[in-house]
Design a protein around this motif. Structure first.
Motif, PDB file in Angstrom:
ATOM      1  N   MET A 175     -38.813   8.873 -43.745  1.00 19.10           N
ATOM      2  CA  MET A 175     -38.186  10.372 -43.454  1.00 19.10           C
ATOM      3  C   MET A 175     -38.581  10.876 -44.589  1.00 19.10           C
ATOM      4  SD  MET A 175     -34.051   9.531 -43.466  1.00 19.10           S
ATOM      5  CE  MET A 175     -33.409  11.268 -43.155  1.00 19.10           C
ATOM      6  N   VAL A 176     -39.320  10.738 -45.879  1.00 15.29           N
ATOM      7  CA  VAL A 176     -39.885  11.827 -46.975  1.00 15.29           C
ATOM      8  C   VAL A 176     -40.890  11.825 -46.763  1.00 15.29           C
ATOM      9  CG1 VAL A 176     -40.212  11.529 -49.619  1.00 15.29           C
ATOM     10  CG2 VAL A 176     -38.072  10.562 -49.107  1.00 15.29           C
ATOM     11  N   LEU A 177     -41.912  10.698 -46.237  1.00 14.74           N
ATOM     12  CA  LEU A 177     -43.553  10.767 -46.031  1.00 14.74           C
ATOM     13  C   LEU A 177     -43.386  12.260 -44.654  1.00 14.74           C
ATOM     14  CD1 LEU A 177     -44.146   7.178 -45.527  1.00 14.74           C
ATOM     15  CD2 LEU A 177     -45.443   8.609 -46.944  1.00 14.74           C
ATOM     16  N   GLU A 178     -42.304  11.647 -43.514  1.00 16.27           N
ATOM     17  CA  GLU A 178     -42.500  12.899 -42.470  1.00 16.27           C
ATOM     18  C   GLU A 178     -42.563  14.115 -42.957  1.00 16.27           C
ATOM     19  OE1 GLU A 178     -43.090  13.782 -38.110  1.00 16.27           O
ATOM     20  OE2 GLU A 178     -43.686  12.219 -39.823  1.00 16.27           O
ATOM     21  N   SER A 179     -41.338  14.554 -43.812  1.00 17.48           N
ATOM     22  CA  SER A 179     -41.109  15.702 -44.669  1.00 17.48           C
ATOM     23  C   SER A 179     -42.122  15.967 -44.791  1.00 17.48           C
ATOM     24  CB  SER A 179     -39.562  15.887 -45.547  1.00 17.48           C
ATOM     25  OG  SER A 179     -39.811  16.770 -45.384  1.00 17.48           O
ATOM     26  N   VAL A 180     -42.872  15.562 -45.467  1.00 19.49           N
ATOM     27  CA  VAL A 180     -43.919  15.994 -46.048  1.00 19.49           C
ATOM     28  C   VAL A 180     -44.778  16.498 -45.724  1.00 19.49           C
ATOM     29  CG1 VAL A 180     -45.544  15.315 -48.198  1.00 19.49           C
ATOM     30  CG2 VAL A 180     -43.416  14.942 -48.845  1.00 19.49           C
ATOM     31  N   ARG A 181     -45.387  15.231 -44.602  1.00 17.13           N
ATOM     32  CA  ARG A 181     -46.400  15.197 -43.545  1.00 17.13           C
ATOM     33  C   ARG A 181     -45.677  16.996 -42.854  1.00 17.13           C
ATOM     34  NH1 ARG A 181     -47.031  16.052 -38.568  1.00 17.13           N
ATOM     35  NH2 ARG A 181     -45.160  15.289 -38.197  1.00 17.13           N
ATOM     36  N   GLU A 182     -44.598  17.091 -41.962  1.00 16.33           N
ATOM     37  CA  GLU A 182     -44.209  18.418 -41.319  1.00 16.33           C
ATOM     38  C   GLU A 182     -44.726  19.025 -42.489  1.00 16.33           C
ATOM     39  OE1 GLU A 182     -40.380  17.628 -40.209  1.00 16.33           O
ATOM     40  OE2 GLU A 182     -40.973  15.842 -38.196  1.00 16.33           O
ATOM     41  N   ALA A 183     -43.948  19.550 -43.376  1.00 21.49           N
ATOM     42  CA  ALA A 183     -44.386  20.911 -44.037  1.00 21.49           C
ATOM     43  C   ALA A 183     -46.008  20.490 -44.837  1.00 21.49           C
ATOM     44  CB  ALA A 183     -43.387  20.552 -45.444  1.00 21.49           C
ATOM     45  N   MET A 184     -46.590  19.596 -44.807  1.00 22.29           N
ATOM     46  CA  MET A 184     -47.878  20.175 -45.920  1.00 22.29           C
ATOM     47  C   MET A 184     -49.056  19.797 -45.472  1.00 22.29           C
ATOM     48  SD  MET A 184     -46.696  19.501 -49.736  1.00 22.29           S
ATOM     49  CE  MET A 184     -48.026  20.277 -50.097  1.00 22.29           C
ATOM     50  N   TYR A 185     -48.477  18.959 -44.124  1.00 26.61           N
ATOM     51  CA  TYR A 185     -49.781  17.856 -43.350  1.00 26.61           C
ATOM     52  C   TYR A 185     -50.329  17.983 -42.249  1.00 26.61           C
ATOM     53  CZ  TYR A 185     -50.217  16.949 -48.550  1.00 26.61           C
ATOM     54  OH  TYR A 185     -50.998  17.365 -49.616  1.00 26.61           O
ATOM     55  N   PRO A 186     -49.064  19.160 -40.979  1.00 29.54           N
ATOM     56  CA  PRO A 186     -49.076  19.104 -40.057  1.00 29.54           C
ATOM     57  C   PRO A 186     -50.521  18.653 -39.407  1.00 29.54           C
ATOM     58  CG  PRO A 186     -49.149  21.318 -40.609  1.00 29.54           C
ATOM     59  CD  PRO A 186     -50.044  20.031 -41.686  1.00 29.54           C
ATOM     60  N   GLY A 187     -51.046  18.668 -39.348  1.00 27.77           N
ATOM     61  CA  GLY A 187     -52.123  18.108 -38.642  1.00 27.77           C
ATOM     62  C   GLY A 187     -52.278  16.311 -38.878  1.00 27.77           C
ATOM     63  N   CYS A 188     -51.638  15.637 -39.555  1.00 21.68           N
ATOM     64  CA  CYS A 188     -51.727  14.432 -39.576  1.00 21.68           C
ATOM     65  C   CYS A 188     -51.437  13.346 -38.920  1.00 21.68           C
ATOM     66  CB  CYS A 188     -51.250  13.725 -41.201  1.00 21.68           C
ATOM     67  SG  CYS A 188     -52.037  14.339 -42.417  1.00 21.68           S
ATOM     68  N   VAL A 189     -50.637  12.696 -38.104  1.00 20.09           N
ATOM     69  CA  VAL A 189     -50.736  11.838 -37.255  1.00 20.09           C
ATOM     70  C   VAL A 189     -49.375  11.408 -38.242  1.00 20.09           C
ATOM     71  CG1 VAL A 189     -50.836  10.141 -35.900  1.00 20.09           C
ATOM     72  CG2 VAL A 189     -52.854  11.307 -36.259  1.00 20.09           C
ATOM     73  N   SER A 190     -49.066  11.832 -37.033  1.00 24.91           N
ATOM     74  CA  SER A 190     -47.269  11.235 -37.912  1.00 24.91           C
ATOM     75  C   SER A 190     -47.151   9.865 -38.212  1.00 24.91           C
ATOM     76  CB  SER A 190     -45.956  11.929 -36.949  1.00 24.91           C
ATOM     77  OG  SER A 190     -45.016  10.980 -36.620  1.00 24.91           O
ATOM     78  N   ARG A 191     -46.207   9.029 -38.959  1.00 28.36           N
ATOM     79  CA  ARG A 191     -46.119   7.866 -38.730  1.00 28.36           C
ATOM     80  C   ARG A 191     -45.228   6.875 -37.719  1.00 28.36           C
ATOM     81  NH1 ARG A 191     -47.921   4.441 -43.106  1.00 28.36           N
ATOM     82  NH2 ARG A 191     -45.112   3.197 -43.211  1.00 28.36           N
ATOM     83  N   LYS A 192     -44.459   7.703 -37.232  1.00 27.40           N
ATOM     84  CA  LYS A 192     -43.028   7.660 -36.264  1.00 27.40           C
ATOM     85  C   LYS A 192     -43.929   7.533 -35.211  1.00 27.40           C
ATOM     86  CE  LYS A 192     -40.916  12.137 -35.900  1.00 27.40           C
ATOM     87  NZ  LYS A 192     -39.428  12.951 -36.251  1.00 27.40           N
ATOM     88  N   HIS A 193     -45.164   8.485 -34.287  1.00 28.78           N
ATOM     89  CA  HIS A 193     -44.966   8.307 -33.753  1.00 28.78           C
ATOM     90  C   HIS A 193     -47.334   7.779 -33.371  1.00 28.78           C
ATOM     91  CE1 HIS A 193     -42.261  10.657 -32.189  1.00 28.78           C
ATOM     92  NE2 HIS A 193     -42.278  11.289 -32.881  1.00 28.78           N
ATOM     93  N   ALA A 194     -47.006   7.158 -34.375  1.00 28.28           N
ATOM     94  CA  ALA A 194     -48.228   6.522 -34.597  1.00 28.28           C
ATOM     95  C   ALA A 194     -48.589   4.650 -34.107  1.00 28.28           C
ATOM     96  CB  ALA A 194     -49.239   6.461 -35.834  1.00 28.28           C
ATOM     97  N   ILE A 195     -49.663   4.162 -33.901  1.00 30.53           N
ATOM     98  CA  ILE A 195     -50.029   2.939 -33.756  1.00 30.53           C
ATOM     99  C   ILE A 195     -50.945   2.698 -35.354  1.00 30.53           C
ATOM    100  CG2 ILE A 195     -51.346   1.343 -32.964  1.00 30.53           C
ATOM    101  CD1 ILE A 195     -50.882   2.672 -29.876  1.00 30.53           C
ATOM    102  N   TRP A 196     -50.330   1.581 -36.241  1.00 30.43           N
ATOM    103  CA  TRP A 196     -50.962   1.181 -36.643  1.00 30.43           C
ATOM    104  C   TRP A 196     -52.079   0.175 -36.280  1.00 30.43           C
ATOM    105  CZ3 TRP A 196     -52.275  -3.620 -39.004  1.00 30.43           C
ATOM    106  CH2 TRP A 196     -52.004  -3.506 -41.040  1.00 30.43           C
ATOM    107  N   LEU A 197     -53.390   0.633 -37.254  1.00 26.52           N
ATOM    108  CA  LEU A 197     -54.921  -0.362 -37.622  1.00 26.52           C
ATOM    109  C   LEU A 197     -55.090  -0.137 -38.318  1.00 26.52           C
ATOM    110  CD1 LEU A 197     -56.344   2.645 -34.399  1.00 26.52           C
ATOM    111  CD2 LEU A 197     -55.429  -0.261 -33.912  1.00 26.52           C
TER     112      LEU A 197
END
Length: 120
Positions: free
Chosen positions: A14-36
């Motif tokens: 939740m913290v990772l997604e919150s920071v991504r949405e606020a500061m790095y919205p262009g990055c791939v979301s962990r909650k919608h990604a496939i891990w490679l």
């Protein structure tokens, strides 16, 4: 206990997604990604994930990829403020400061073509 471990994982995500949405919205979301990971890291991750490790596949991908490191993920023992600061490092990684190349991870969104199952 298992409940506390799962709760701390949810809190971290939740913290990772919150920071991504606020500061790095262009990055791939962990909650919608496939891990490679890279092929040379397969043995490490198979061991790291243990008996819960899913099947592993060699793939070809087309889409968006974000590269970071498991080494930069917030730790369970951190408070929310510390997790948020660590999450910024995850989303804006300085690879020159990392010590464990095996922990590099990729988040991917797009099309995946399975080439073959990998047996380790």
């Amino acid at each position: 206990s298992i409940f506390l471990r799962e709760y701390s994982n949810i809190q971290r995500e939740m913290v990772l997604e919150s920071v991504r949405e606020a500061m790095y919205p262009g990055c791939v979301s962990r909650k919608h990604a496939i891990w490679l990971c890279d092929e040379k890291q397969l043995s490490f991750w198979k061991k790291e994930l243990g008996p819960d490790c899913p099947d592993l596949f060699k793939v070809s991908v087309t889409g968006e990829i974000f590269k970071s490191s498991d080494e930069l993920l917030p730790k369970r023992e951190m408070n929310i403020r510390e997790m948020s600061e660590q999450a910024k490092k995850y989303w804006n990684p300085d690879f020159s400061k990392l010590t464990e190349e095996d922990k590099i991870e990729y988040l991917f969104q797009g099309k995946v073509k399975i080439l073959e199952k990998v047996n380790l």
